[in-house]
Design an enzyme around this catalytic site. Structure first.
Site, mmCIF file in Angstrom:
data_model
loop_
_atom_site.group_PDB
_atom_site.id
_atom_site.type_symbol
_atom_site.label_atom_id
_atom_site.label_comp_id
_atom_site.label_asym_id
_atom_site.label_seq_id
_atom_site.Cartn_x
_atom_site.Cartn_y
_atom_site.Cartn_z
ATOM 1 N N TYR A 104 0.858 -1.185 0.000
ATOM 2 C CA TYR A 104 0.000 0.000 0.000
ATOM 3 C C TYR A 104 0.900 1.243 0.000
ATOM 4 O O TYR A 104 1.911 1.286 0.700
ATOM 5 C CB TYR A 104 -0.903 -0.054 1.244
ATOM 6 N N ASP B 236 0.145 -6.915 7.242
ATOM 7 C CA ASP B 236 -0.984 -6.004 7.045
ATOM 8 C C ASP B 236 -2.125 -6.859 6.507
ATOM 9 O O ASP B 236 -2.064 -7.377 5.388
ATOM 10 C CB ASP B 236 -0.591 -4.916 6.031
ATOM 11 N N LYS C 238 -11.567 -0.150 6.992
ATOM 12 C CA LYS C 238 -12.123 -0.963 5.902
ATOM 13 C C LYS C 238 -13.161 -1.952 6.447
ATOM 14 O O LYS C 238 -14.148 -1.539 7.007
ATOM 15 C CB LYS C 238 -10.979 -1.675 5.178
HETATM 16 N N1 PLP Z 1 -3.058 -0.997 4.585
HETATM 17 C C1 PLP Z 1 -3.807 -1.151 3.481
HETATM 18 C C2 PLP Z 1 -3.702 -2.427 2.696
HETATM 19 C C3 PLP Z 1 -4.673 -0.134 3.044
HETATM 20 O O1 PLP Z 1 -5.404 -0.294 1.916
HETATM 21 C C4 PLP Z 1 -4.761 1.054 3.804
HETATM 22 C C5 PLP Z 1 -5.658 2.170 3.378
HETATM 23 O O2 PLP Z 1 -6.110 2.234 2.240
HETATM 24 C C6 PLP Z 1 -3.953 1.178 4.950
HETATM 25 C C7 PLP Z 1 -3.136 0.129 5.318
HETATM 26 C C8 PLP Z 1 -3.959 2.435 5.769
HETATM 27 O O3 PLP Z 1 -5.083 2.537 6.534
HETATM 28 P P1 PLP Z 1 -5.724 3.944 7.004
HETATM 29 O O4 PLP Z 1 -6.174 4.651 5.786
HETATM 30 O O5 PLP Z 1 -6.804 3.517 7.897
HETATM 31 O O6 PLP Z 1 -4.637 4.700 7.718
#
Ligand code: PLP
Length: 906
Positions: A124, A199, A224
């Site tokens: 990400y 993650d 999410k």
């Molecule tokens: N990890 C993944 C795979 C994501 O898709 C996202 C956000 O799109 C995050 C981490 C980060 O999360 P946040 O937007 O809640 O900080």
């Protein structure tokens, strides 16, 4: 040291099973959806028996020695949430923070300077951004590897250095799968103190619980699936080890990023329906993926039989999630599809009860320059879908309507069903085959030089080098002759001009390639000798550069022109300094190869673009930058690249292929030689996805250098001081990896990117100095550019020992300061060039738009008539463009070329 497992772990798993147990009819532990819906914590009973956990909207709590005193340290609503998350994640501990990124931040604070992290190369974007930050500010080395192949982690596992392995599976938006279990096992065996972090956002604890597969810490963006309604931002972290939990809780308490009580309440409420939502969402996704796949779209979803990571995914996860993506083959069509949907909301993020649609390249990657985006990034036309809980029939109906409206599918009466309309790229190739362009026209092409940004010298020893195109270009023009002769004019090599009778060329020595066959790896020495002994026999050592260029040109002409034997002149000119290590030979090779291929119609351009907008409709078609117009299909570029590589072989014997690839494709790429311990012995070239164009000052020291001697010097130092050089090579490998990450990271702000690059440039140059390849002239250039008021960062590029230096120029660098810096450098006897790096590769002046090109009309085979100007006239009479080209001054050459009409790029 074996991690200590919390004694309450076993109890946690059984928690919701009501007491008392009957020995005769023992209860089974509750299943996941029951656990989700049952928010109970026996250690925290509510005084009124409230059915829903109350929101303790209080910063402070009265009294001394009570479980709660201050909400930064602890809050009852948060404790309920964390207890619940631990329970559904089969974890001893859970922590909740203000976002997914905050969760990663807390985890990364377990690291200390000097530690090494191994992470995936398709993470990400926000994760990349944070890793880049700790790399440049925290003294931490980050290695990015392809985690779809567990063996790619092994070469970087070092028991005394590796502190963390960070994985994501499946990735977003291409759904690539990593074998979390296999990688965790390898890490535990080879670097037992390293922690494996996963993650898990794309799956949620319902579908994947990486702690059960050997991970030490798992985090989710609870924004999410866990919350499910896109009404809050949150991150959760789970683990089984007490020590890790305590250290992370310490950070959260110290920095104060714990999740606020109101959001804890919302997240707890959302979590109750996680299993229910996910079941529906992934069932919907499966239907949508099957539908799209059935229509013939390339669809990425682990639930499809042809998904490459399906077997691993099935072993590790209990479902496929609700994110999928598909390709249409045509970016504009994808835009039309996305725009035509009604139920599918155009939005970033995923995991919501409502279905979402997005185009990653237009939305999250829009900052990447248009010319490099499609070629090197995610497919430009990729559409990402995250199915919600709506009725699947409505979702498919809405998508089908959008596909019809966008012209992506039509009803086939015979098959009695909707079928996919071949995309623009499918149509292009068949149209190209039907179309012939007359070789009696002029062809005007251009191709960029290159600089090595990072990794020179180390690349010889297996370290990855980062090379990028530089906007100083070679230009090549072919002008038809009608006198049976072939001529070349190399303006930059002592204004060399030579011509031959075509029939007298050594055609007998040519072994034609079989139809459709590629040139073999090795050159045809018989043909080389025949050219040197025949058409080039009069050229002696004093003309060795022109002779080498003419040899490369004639070799390709003879191999490709056997059938047509076209009569023309080829003139090459460059705005690049020749022989200064900036890839002038590769850009020459690209120009020569592409024009010979075009003249022989071994490649053709696609049909003229239909005017579809005001901008396309008519003059003026002035092409302002090299980054605008992508028109030359990748397959055509591949063919040019193969032949440019052949020309490079003629010129250099054993080239790496980097220079010609950068010259044809533009942008930037990472190159690793095969057969070394770095990268597990694997070699190859990979485009750097999403490379952003950057401004650089190139300064030619005008000091000639002996590349072979410099390379041998480093080799000798390596033999005499293996530890010193080994350490330097390792550091340069990390620099290259990091540069690659930073350059490709769409989320990194411009300022962050430039400051990361400055640090890497400085570090890389210092290593090159230790390797003994700098030169006093290069150090003078460094000092001049670094001096006040400029304060710029410079490194040598290429072999060093003279040659060129590169200086990164920030976007806001004042024009007046630049003028005075250029003057300072010129005063010292250097030749500076202000240029941009990472622009387009091969360009062809559009025969559809340039009024000066002779006979630019497209004709069908069999209808070819000689251009009226050409009939009965000498070559010089008709070569109007050629004469203008040859007389332009170098400083205005690019501008003049661009003013001729629209340039079409790879
Ligand atoms: N990890 C993944 C795979 C994501 O898709 C996202 C956000 O799109 C995050 C981490 C980060 O999360 P946040 O937007 O809640 O900080």
């Amino acid at each position: 040291m074996a991690p200590k497992i919390d004694a309450t772990l076993a109890r946690l798993h059984d928690l919701p099973t009501p007491e008392p147990e009957s020995p005769l009819r023992p209860r089974k532990p509750y299943r996941f959806s029951t656990l989700c819906a049952t928010v109970e914590n026996p250690d925290q009973k509510d005084q009124y028996g409230s059915s829903s956990v109350p929101i303790y909207q209080s910063a402070t709590f009265k009294g001394v020695g009570n479980p709660y005193d201050y909400s930064r340290s602890g809050n009852p609503t948060r404790s309920h949430l964390e207890h619940h998350i631990a329970k559904i994640s089969s974890a001893a501990h859970a922590l909740s923070v203000s976002s997914g990124m905050a969760a990663l931040d807390v985890i990364l604070r377990l690291l200390k300077p000097g530690d090494e992290v191994i992470a995936g190369d398709d993470l990400y974007g926000g994760t990349n951004r944070l890793l880049t930050y700790i790399r440049s500010h925290g003294g931490i080395t980050v290695h990015h590897v392809d985690t779809t192949d567990p063996s790619s982690v092994l070469p970087f596992l070092n028991p005394s250095k590796t502190a963390m392995v960070l994985l994501e599976s499946p990735t977003n938006p291409l759904l690539k799968v990593a074998d979390i279990a296999a990688i965790s096992k390898d890490v535990k065996e080879r670097a037992p103190d390293a922690i494996v972090v996963v993650d898990n956002t794309m799956m949620s604890p319902y579908l994947q619980r990486p702690l059960e597969h050997g991970a030490d810490i798992v985090y989710d963006s609870a924004t999410k699936y866990l919350s499910g309604h896109h009404d809050l931002m949150a991150g959760v972290i789970t683990c089984n080890r007490d020590d890790l939990k305590q250290r992370m809780a310490f950070t959260i308490n110290s920095v104060g990023n714990a999740l606020a009580p109101n959001d804890c309440f919302l997240l707890l409420r959302g979590t109750k329906t996680l299993a229910l939502r996910m079941d529906r969402q992934q069932a919907n996704s499966q239907q949508v993926a099957t539908y799209l796949h059935g229509l013939g779209f390339k669809t990425h979803y682990p639930g499809l039989a042809d998904h490459p990571g399906r077997e691993i995914h099935e072993r590790i996860a209990a479902g496929n999630g609700a994110v999928l993506s598909f390709e249409t083959g045509d970016k504009e069509m994808s835009e039309r599809i996305v725009g035509a949907t009604r139920l599918w909301g155009i939005s970033v993020s995923f995991g919501c009860v409502n279905s979402l649609i997005s185009m990653p390249c237009v939305m999250s990657h829009a900052s990447i320059d248009p010319a490099t985006r499609a070629e090197r990034g995610l497919p430009e036309d990729l559409i990402r879908l995250c199915a919600g809980i709506e009725d699947p029939a409505d979702l498919i109906d809405d998508l089908e309507r959008a596909l019809i409206e966008a012209g992506a599918i039509v009803f086939d009466e015979q098959q009695n069903k909707y079928v996919r309309v071949p995309s623009a790229s499918d149509e292009l190739s068949s149209a190209v085959q039907k179309l012939g362009l007359d070789y009696q026209q002029e062809w005007f092409v251009s191709a960029p030089g290159k600089i090595i940004l990072f990794g020179e010298h180390a690349v010889v020893h297996g370290v990855t080098a980062v090379a990028a195109s530089v906007d100083l270009r070679c230009y090549g023009l072919t002008t038809p002759r009608n006198d049976g002769r072939l001529s070349v004019h190399f303006s930059d090599i002592d204004n060399f001009y030579y011509e031959w009778e075509i029939q007298s060329l050594p055609w007998d020595a040519v072994t034609p390639l079989a139809a459709g066959a590629q040139h073999p790896d090795t050159l045809d020495q018989v043909l080389m000798d025949a050219i040197l002994a025949g058409p080039l026999k009069e050229l002696g050592e004093d003309k060795k550069h022109a002779r080498a260029a003419a040899l490369a040109f004639l070799y390709m002409y003879l191999m490709l022109g056997e059938e047509k034997r076209p009569s023309f002149n080829f003139t090459a000119r460059a705005t690049l300094p020749v022989g200064a290590g900036l890839g002038s030979s590769a850009s020459f090779s690209t120009c020569a190869a592409s024009t010979i291929l075009l003249v022989n119609r071994a490649i053709t351009l696609p049909p003229p673009p239909q005017p579809s907008s005001a901008a396309d409709a008519g003059p003026p078609h002035v092409h302002i930058s090299h980054q605008g117009r992508r028109f030359i299909p990748p397959s055509t570029a591949d063919t040019v690249n193969q032949w440019a590589f052949i020309a490079e072989k003629v010129l250099h014997g054993n080239p790496s292929g980097v220079d010609n690839s950068v010259s044809v494709f533009g942008g930037a790429l990472a190159y690793t030689r095969a057969g070394f311990t770095f990268n597990d012995g694997k070699g190859g070239m990979e485009p750097i996805l999403g490379f952003k164009s950057l401004k650089f000052l190139l300064t030619n020291s005008k000091v000639p250098r002996d590349t072979k001697k410099l390379v041998a010097g480093v080799g000798a130092l390596k033999a005499s001081e293996p530890e010193l050089v080994g350490g330097i090579l390792n550091s340069i490998q990390s620099i290259s990896h990091e540069a690659r990450r930073a350059l490709a990271d769409p989320e990194l702000s411009r300022t962050e990117l430039l400051s990361a690059l400055e640090a890497l440039i400085k570090e890389n140059h210092e290593h090159l100095v230790t390797l003994g390849v700098s030169h006093p002239s290069l150090e003078t250039i460094r000092a001049t550019t670094a001096a006040e008021p400029y304060g710029l960062t410079t490194k040598l590029t290429g072999a060093g020992g003279g040659g060129c230096a590169v200086t990164l120029v920030p976007d806001d660098f004042q024009a007046s300061s630049m003028d005075s810096l250029l003057a300072d450098l010129t005063k010292e006897g250097f030749v500076p060039y202000l240029t941009s790096v990472g622009g387009s590769g091969l360009g062809v002046l559009s025969p559809y738009s340039a009024p000066n090109l002779i006979q630019m009309t497209v004709v069908n085979p069999g209808e070819v008539t000689p251009p009226p100007e050409a009939a009965g006239q000498s070559a010089a009479d008709v070569a109007t463009l050629r004469l203008a080209f040859e007389k332009q001054d170098v400083p205005v050459l690019s501008q003049w070329a661009e003013s001729l009409g629209r340039w079409l790029y790879v």
